[in-house]
Design a protein around this motif. Structure first.
Motif, PDB file in Angstrom:
ATOM      1  N   LEU A   1       1.350  11.070  20.385  1.00 37.73           N
ATOM      2  CA  LEU A   1       0.962  11.501  21.716  1.00 37.73           C
ATOM      3  C   LEU A   1       2.183  11.639  22.611  1.00 37.73           C
ATOM      4  O   LEU A   1       3.254  11.134  22.303  1.00 37.73           O
ATOM      5  CB  LEU A   1      -0.074  10.557  22.329  1.00 37.73           C
ATOM      6  N   GLU A   2       1.977  12.342  23.707  1.00 38.28           N
ATOM      7  CA  GLU A   2       3.001  12.501  24.732  1.00 38.28           C
ATOM      8  C   GLU A   2       2.464  11.926  26.030  1.00 38.28           C
ATOM      9  O   GLU A   2       1.269  12.047  26.323  1.00 38.28           O
ATOM     10  CB  GLU A   2       3.339  13.979  24.924  1.00 38.28           C
ATOM     11  N   VAL A   3       3.346  11.294  26.819  1.00 38.46           N
ATOM     12  CA  VAL A   3       2.960  10.678  28.082  1.00 38.46           C
ATOM     13  C   VAL A   3       3.392  11.590  29.230  1.00 38.46           C
ATOM     14  O   VAL A   3       4.505  12.112  29.231  1.00 38.46           O
ATOM     15  CB  VAL A   3       3.614   9.285  28.236  1.00 38.46           C
ATOM     16  N   TYR A   4       2.488  11.759  30.198  1.00 42.45           N
ATOM     17  CA  TYR A   4       2.745  12.592  31.368  1.00 42.45           C
ATOM     18  C   TYR A   4       2.398  11.815  32.628  1.00 42.45           C
ATOM     19  O   TYR A   4       1.462  11.011  32.625  1.00 42.45           O
ATOM     20  CB  TYR A   4       1.884  13.867  31.346  1.00 42.45           C
ATOM     21  N   GLU A   5       3.128  12.065  33.706  1.00 41.46           N
ATOM     22  CA  GLU A   5       2.761  11.586  35.035  1.00 41.46           C
ATOM     23  C   GLU A   5       2.450  12.827  35.850  1.00 41.46           C
ATOM     24  O   GLU A   5       3.299  13.694  36.029  1.00 41.46           O
ATOM     25  CB  GLU A   5       3.898  10.791  35.664  1.00 41.46           C
ATOM     26  N   ILE A   6       1.217  12.915  36.330  1.00 44.12           N
ATOM     27  CA  ILE A   6       0.735  14.115  37.015  1.00 44.12           C
ATOM     28  C   ILE A   6       0.251  13.732  38.405  1.00 44.12           C
ATOM     29  O   ILE A   6      -0.466  12.731  38.563  1.00 44.12           O
ATOM     30  CB  ILE A   6      -0.401  14.778  36.192  1.00 44.12           C
ATOM     31  N   ASP A   7       0.636  14.516  39.409  1.00 45.47           N
ATOM     32  CA  ASP A   7       0.139  14.279  40.771  1.00 45.47           C
ATOM     33  C   ASP A   7      -1.383  14.240  40.748  1.00 45.47           C
ATOM     34  O   ASP A   7      -2.025  15.060  40.075  1.00 45.47           O
ATOM     35  CB  ASP A   7       0.598  15.395  41.715  1.00 45.47           C
TER      36      ASP A   7
END
Length: 176
Positions: free
Chosen positions: A141-147
């Motif tokens: 998996l890939e980790v994202y920080e999204i507004d």
């Protein structure tokens, strides 16, 4: 009139790593009998992790059951002897590397009560400290920080379509 179905017999059909499948024969109000296929599951957690700058931590991964790559809250299944809270701490660290100061249960629900007893616990995580993730050997998996505003938009545009993630994000509007 709503009445309870009485189980006459129960046959365990399959036991796997994550689920069990049983077929129950039930007596229904008209004195007839029906079969009910039930998936047993130990439960799962989803973690709505919010950074100090109001971004939500999401993971993106391939899901074989739907043949798609999905954005999701960090999540996982509850292990034998583990509480939902302990599972949430463990899964957040494993999948994202984050440890957390505050975890609060914000919702619990049955994912698909028509054929499964799986209950999902959604936790709000605040006070995040970054660290190194420790994925299981079969996790990719890939980790994202999204507004948050962008994440809400992704829900309404069907870019986020995983139920625990939709529920967590929509509940966050009242909590953040």
């Amino acid at each position: 009139m709503i009445t309870k179905e009485t189980t006459v017999s129960s046959d365990l059909i399959y036991t796997g790593k994550t689920i069990q499948l049983r077929v129950d024969t039930v007596e229904v109000p008209n004195k007839g009998y029906q079969k009910r296929e039930i998936i047993e599951h130990k439960g799962a957690v989803g973690i709505l992790a919010i950074t100090e700058d109001k971004k939500v931590v999401l993971v993106k991964q391939y899901r074989k059951a739907v043949e798609q790559v999905l954005y999701e809250l960090p999540a996982g299944k509850i292990e034998i002897g583990e509480t939902p809270l302990d599972c949430a701490k463990r899964e957040l660290k494993e999948e994202t590397g984050y440890t957390v100061d505050s975890l609060k249960l914000i919702h619990k629900y049955y994912a698909t009560p028509g054929f499964s007893n799986q209950q999902v616990f959604i936790y709000l995580a605040k006070g995040l400290t970054p660290g190194e993730s420790h994925l299981e050997e079969d996790e990719f998996l890939e980790v994202y920080e999204i507004d948050l505003a962008e994440a809400y938009k992704m829900v309404y545009e069907n870019e986020i379509c995983d139920s625990k993630t939709v529920i967590g994000l929509l509940l966050s509007k009242e909590l953040i």
